[in-house]
Design an enzyme around this catalytic site. Structure first.
Site, PDB file in Angstrom:
ATOM      1  N   ASP A 309       1.937  13.263  -0.102  1.00 14.33           N
ATOM      2  CA  ASP A 309       0.944  11.971  -1.076  1.00 14.33           C
ATOM      3  C   ASP A 309      -0.231  10.799  -0.489  1.00 14.33           C
ATOM      4  O   ASP A 309       0.647  10.640   0.628  1.00 14.33           O
ATOM      5  CB  ASP A 309       2.102  12.008  -2.456  1.00 14.33           C
ATOM      6  N   GLU A 519      -4.187   7.933 -12.544  1.00 15.03           N
ATOM      7  CA  GLU A 519      -2.866   7.357 -11.903  1.00 15.03           C
ATOM      8  C   GLU A 519      -3.144   6.054 -12.429  1.00 15.03           C
ATOM      9  O   GLU A 519      -3.116   5.346 -13.518  1.00 15.03           O
ATOM     10  CB  GLU A 519      -3.434   7.492 -10.399  1.00 15.03           C
TER      11      GLU A 519
HETATM   12  C1  GLC Z   1      -3.498  11.008  -5.238  1.00  8.47           C
HETATM   13  C2  GLC Z   1      -2.736  11.801  -5.899  1.00  8.47           C
HETATM   14  C3  GLC Z   1      -2.326  13.153  -5.638  1.00  8.47           C
HETATM   15  C4  GLC Z   1      -3.829  13.716  -5.335  1.00  8.47           C
HETATM   16  C5  GLC Z   1      -4.031  13.379  -4.563  1.00  8.47           C
HETATM   17  C6  GLC Z   1      -4.962  13.282  -3.487  1.00  8.47           C
HETATM   18  O1  GLC Z   1      -3.207   9.646  -5.189  1.00  8.47           O
HETATM   19  O2  GLC Z   1      -1.022  11.384  -6.351  1.00  8.47           O
HETATM   20  O3  GLC Z   1      -1.843  13.890  -7.203  1.00  8.47           O
HETATM   21  O4  GLC Z   1      -3.373  15.521  -5.193  1.00  8.47           O
HETATM   22  O5  GLC Z   1      -4.055  11.686  -4.110  1.00  8.47           O
HETATM   23  O6  GLC Z   1      -6.489  13.290  -4.452  1.00  8.47           O
END
Ligand code: GLC
Length: 748
Positions: A309, A519
């Site tokens: 991530d 988030e």
């Molecule tokens: C974010 C999220 C993830 C997402 C990634 C790309 O931090 O945690 O779910 O797919 O970054 O955007």
């Protein structure tokens, strides 16, 4: 050299993908051989480049106003692709782009990758399309996952996956960072609404349906994309409810509750996985070889590739302090089984990993395995064959048919929680006041990951979609509808005007809930609803007018003190771009609500108990109490259950048990009913939940109609994770529960 490399790449697509068969099988041997031959010609740098994923924001003119078009920085792009050989790019560069702009972006990227590099390996572009192609302007944007789970309609989920796949592919993008398969058991968590709710079976079934819709039987088809099961695993239960904070999950619980949705997704042939940004039991998952390599790749046989991530490899050093240097962080993560790093804003991962291999700290075998996994997915996606946007899909983009399916999903998600004296449906000839902070916004119907990451730029939302207020006006006529915001999310109140308008109305539609977030920006410490909203409700109750409470929220905010005063309560979750219309349809009776809560709605602060609580939680004087229980949802008609039957009272290990029940619509209106089968394991070597959902289906019933619904249970439905952390089945008594009818059988 270039001729040779083109030769290899050309050979790669000699073999038609036999993946058109009925399931996502592995590649045919010749194709595997071609990939291995290509790898044998690659330099270390080219291999490490394939493992490097960079964000579009690092490759375009920044800062970019959210209302502005993206401008690629071709110098940076060429440096990334030619000098650093990067194999993947992600994200939207700050805000959604038009279909045409996406075509230009993807074409520019693939031109450089396939024509200006030695081997011409195409880039795999990844995007978050979590409730439709949310980063392509005008896309069909569905109810968020939590609302889709409330429909209990996996067919609708599959259709939403199909439409999402088409619109993502139409944008030129072959990889969607979805579904979230975390089991949502911590309602404080700001990504709770990205889950399919608190039950493992429900999450598994919706994840399976969505992946089927996204991938089909062949991710190389021009309207299919690779799914990405995330965030593996245990990300959804931070102990204090705050995003990206520690979770403590004993292995037995990890395997019982959090692993099964990923097991199901692997069986469905999900081709990529994104790793949990956080830590479980003190071990950051990006460093956990046992979880990534041991369980996922070896035990479950996952053949796809694992992507980190956002920035989570370097964070093993900068945040988690389990790596003394950034370079050590890269070594730990790659050796734990990470195949691709979402770096995403620089080339640190690339530089460190090249060094680590050269110094022998990371064996070439691990690099070759990672690169093989990545190239295998690129091959399966047809990228070697044609990495460019399939522009012919534009004709099906955001079609009227897709909007209809979207509306149907929103309608079926809406959950009727209270309807005192049949206050609903409202009469279309009545005069209503529409009020509250979520009454006249599209953002609060959609939530995060909508046009922008936080979904909070209302000015960018489409002008042709209706807020709740606009939908109510359209339904009963402007002249019958008055409006006042009442309160806003900042706590500004305008109560007097609102109360004055209420006095002239026959009923009040009070729209409460949450602003948009996702988030860590969505972190809260207290589930209680904003106090000004609670105050507005109480003041409106005092007018004596019937108040219909409409909740649009991503998590169940505590509203205990305003439940009694409401004449009716409708939970709409985050119902997507057609949510306004769907809410109006339900409020005025054009749709009979059929949604069922995918979580236990808490009554008290810190009262977070799930429906599958353990017997001791409800052992006097302990008492489990919900505002509304998991699976709850009223209808405008009535359903009765009868004639629950088991095919046998005694079954043996390999038997199948058939459970059937009659469901009758005893009301005056047609309606959809969700039939849920729960199972209680009466005695076992570990304490078992008081009950667990094992099957569900949704049926349509005309007034007076009866349908017989049958389910089949097998041994695996009776299994659980035993004291040895292994799945086990123990003989003994089990009780089947459907609605309030129970029948017991014995496993010999
Ligand atoms: C974010 C999220 C993830 C997402 C990634 C790309 O931090 O945690 O779910 O797919 O970054 O955007």
């Amino acid at each position: 050299m270039r001729i040779l490399s083109i030769f290899f790449v050309l050979l790669l697509f000699q073999y038609p993908t036999i993946l058109n068969s009925n399931s996502l099988k592995d590649l045919p041997e010749p194709a595997k051989k071609k990939i291995r031959e290509l790898i044998s010609t690659m330099t270390l740098e080219e291999k490490v480049g394939q493992m490097t994923q960079i964000a579009l924001a690092a490759l375009s003119k920044q800062p970019r106003k959210e209302s502005e078009r993206l401008v690629l920085d071709t110098l940076k792009l060429k440096e990334a692709i030619i000098k650093y050989h990067i194999g993947s790019i992600l994200n939207c560069g700050g805000a959604a782009n038009t279909l045409e702009d996406w075509h230009e972006i993807i074409t520019t990227i693939q031109d450089i990758a396939t024509k200006e590099t030695r081997l011409g390996i195409p880039v795999i572009y990844g995007i978050d399309a979590i409730h439709g192609a949310n980063y392509t302007i005008g896309a069909t944007l569905f109810p968020q996952a939590i609302a889709m789970a409330a429909t209990r309609n996996t067919e609708l989920m599959k259709k939403a996956g199909e439409i999402t796949a088409l619109e993502v592919r139409a944008s030129g993008i072959p990889w969607n960072f979805n579904p979230v398969l975390g089991v949502g058991r911590e309602p404080l968590w700001p990504r709770f609404w990205e889950t399919f709710g608190e039950d493992t079976y429900l999450v598994s079934q919706f994840g399976k349906a969505y992946i089927k819709g996204l991938q089909g039987n062949d991710i190389g088809a021009n309207n299919k994309v690779a799914a990405c099961m995330k965030h593996y695993m245990g990300y959804s239960v931070p102990k204090n409810g705050l995003d990206r904070t520690p979770a403590w999950i004993p292995e037995r619980m990890l395997r019982e509750i959090f692993l099964p949705p990923f097991e199901e997704a692997v069986k469905q042939g999900c081709q990529t996985v994104m790793i949990n940004s956080s830590e479980i039991n003190g071990i950051p998952v990006h460093s956990n070889k046992y979880i990534i390599d041991g369980i996922l790749k070896k035990e479950l046989g996952f053949k796809g590739f694992a992507v980190s991530d956002w920035e989570d490899i370097i964070r093993l050093h900068t945040r988690d302090k389990i790596a003394s240097t950034p370079k050590e962080a890269v070594r730990i993560a790659v050796m734990a089984g990470l195949d691709m790093s979402m770096v995403p804003m620089d080339f640190s991962f690339y530089n460190y990993l090249v060094e680590l291999v050269k110094e022998g700290s990371v064996p070439m075998s691990r690099i070759n395995d990672a690169v093989y996994r990545i190239l295998r997915v690129k091959y399966m996606l047809g990228l070697f064959d044609n990495p460019y946007p399939h522009k012919e899909l534009a004709k099906d983009f955001a079609s009227a048919k897709s909007a209809e399916i979207n509306l149907e999903a929103a309608r079926e998600a809406i959950t009727l929680l209270k309807n005192k004296n049949s206050s609903l449906p409202l009469n279309k000839l009545s005069n209503v006041l529409v009020t509250g902070p979520t009454a006249n916004l599209l953002s609060t119907l959609n939530g995060g990951w909508t046009i922008t990451w936080q979904g909070n730029n209302e000015s960018l939302y489409p002008k042709d979609k209706l807020t709740i207020l606009e939908a109510v006006k359209k339904k009963i006529g402007n002249e019958r509808v008055s409006y006042a915001e009442g309160v806003d999310f900042k706590g500004n109140v305008n109560i007097d005007t609102t109360l004055a308008l209420a006095k002239n109305a026959d009923a009040v539609i009070l729209c409460l809930g949450e602003h948009t977030y996702t988030e860590t920006p969505g972190n809260i410490h207290n589930l209680e609803l904003q106090k000004e909203q609670l105050e507005l409700a109480k003041k409106l109750y005092k007018t004596g007018k019937p108040v219909i409470l409409v909740l649009t929220e991503g998590r169940p905010r505590i509203i205990d003190e305003i439940v009694d005063g409401a004449s009716a309560i409708v939970m709409a979750y985050l119902p997507g771009m057609e949510g306004g219309r769907a809410i109006a349809d339900v409020l005025f009776g054009d749709v009979n609500p059929s949604g069922k809560l995918p979580f236990s709605y808490p009554k008290f602060l810190n009262g977070n108990t799930t429906y599958d609580y353990k017997p001791m939680e409800n052992f006097a004087p302990n008492k489990v109490e919900f505002q509304w229980p998991f699976g709850f949802g009223l209808s405008y008609t009535k359903f009765t259950y009868s004639n629950l039957k088991l095919s046998s009272q005694k079954i043996y290990a390999h038997d199948t048990l058939t459970v059937s029940v009659d469901v009758t619509n005893t009301g005056k209106l047609p309606g959809k009913e969700v039939v849920e089968l729960y199972l209680s394991d009466l005695y076992a070597s570990v304490s078992r939940p008081n009950k667990q959902l094992k099957r569900f289906t949704k049926i349509n019933l005309q007034p007076g109609e009866t349908k017989n619904v049958a389910f089949k249970l097998t041994n695996s439905d009776l299994s659980f994770i035993g004291r040895n952390n292994k799945r086990t089945v123990e003989p003994g008594k089990f009780t089947v529960i459907i609605k309030n009818i129970k029948k017991t059988f014995e496993l010999q």
